[in-house]
Design an enzyme around this catalytic site. Structure first.
Site, PDB file in Angstrom:
ATOM      1  N   HIS A  17      22.406 -33.860  17.885  1.00  0.00           N
ATOM      2  CA  HIS A  17      22.631 -32.995  19.267  1.00  0.00           C
ATOM      3  C   HIS A  17      22.093 -33.868  20.453  1.00  0.00           C
ATOM      4  CE1 HIS A  17      22.593 -29.458  16.372  1.00  0.00           C
ATOM      5  NE2 HIS A  17      23.645 -29.412  16.685  1.00  0.00           N
ATOM      6  N   LYS A  41      26.617 -15.126  12.578  1.00  0.00           N
ATOM      7  CA  LYS A  41      25.794 -16.108  11.820  1.00  0.00           C
ATOM      8  C   LYS A  41      24.507 -15.609  11.393  1.00  0.00           C
ATOM      9  CE  LYS A  41      28.162 -20.542  12.768  1.00  0.00           C
ATOM     10  NZ  LYS A  41      27.879 -21.787  13.062  1.00  0.00           N
ATOM     11  N   SER A 128      22.449 -29.412  11.370  1.00  0.00           N
ATOM     12  CA  SER A 128      21.495 -28.442  11.166  1.00  0.00           C
ATOM     13  C   SER A 128      21.285 -27.952   9.751  1.00  0.00           C
ATOM     14  CB  SER A 128      21.666 -27.423  12.237  1.00  0.00           C
ATOM     15  OG  SER A 128      21.710 -27.660  13.597  1.00  0.00           O
TER      16      SER A 128
END
Ligand code: ADP
Length: 160
Positions: A17, A41, A128
């Protein structure tokens, strides 16, 4: 003034990122990196924890703003006066979903373009979710995430 929004779940923020952010700041006058407060999520880190990690991990750049948002991304981009949405593309498998999102967002708001940036190839496998998985299993993720994230993962996953 060219403003871009870089949205994501950032659960947690990784070196991949940060690589995309570094590229984006060279292209725009201002980049707003923004945590999606996403109830659908179930992230490892809460919205506020993910935001706090961004605040610690992102180098203080005059032209970077750190924020979070809820709701439609295009509405948020409009409110931020952004003309671009930045997304990272790692591998072909990212493409289908990103393409659908980009065209949908364009349909919802013509004035905002999605810009795809490719990270350094050493980050193309990094996500991630893989970081969470390795950390959960006790592996070393120090090459993949900033130090503050490493500490936060240790604390979060510490057996109680
Ligand atoms: P989302 O849930 O919105 O996909 P992520 O936090 O997983 O949020 O990712 C935000 C953006 O960053 C996405 O465009 C994603 O493709 C990109 N990204 C994630 N990891 C990397 C990486 N290692 N290299 C380049 N881009 C990445």
């Amino acid at each position: 003034m060219k403003i871009a929004v870089y949205p994501g779940t950032f659960d947690p923020i990784t070196n991949g990122h940060l690589d995309i952010l570094d590229r984006a700041v060279k292209l725009f006058d201002k980049v707003v990196i923004s945590v999606a407060r996403n109830s659908s999520k179930s992230p490892l880190f809460t919205d506020d924890e993910r935001l706090a990690l961004l605040q610690k991990a992102v180098r203080q750049h005059a032209n970077v703003e750190i924020d979070s948002f809820q709701g439609l991304l295009v509405d948020y981009a409009r409110a931020k006066k952004a003309t671009a949405i930045v997304r990272g593309l790692r591998v072909i498998s990212d493409f289908e979903y990103e393409f659908q999102m980009a065209l949908t967002n364009r349909r919802l708001h013509e004035e905002v373009e999605t810009v795809f940036l490719m990270p350094n190839e050493k980050y193309t496998y990094l996500s991630s979710s893989i970081v969470r998985e390795i950390a959960r299993l006790g592996g070393d993720v120090s090459d993949f995430v900033p130090k503050v994230v490493l500490e936060a993962l240790k604390k979060k996953l510490k057996p109680s």
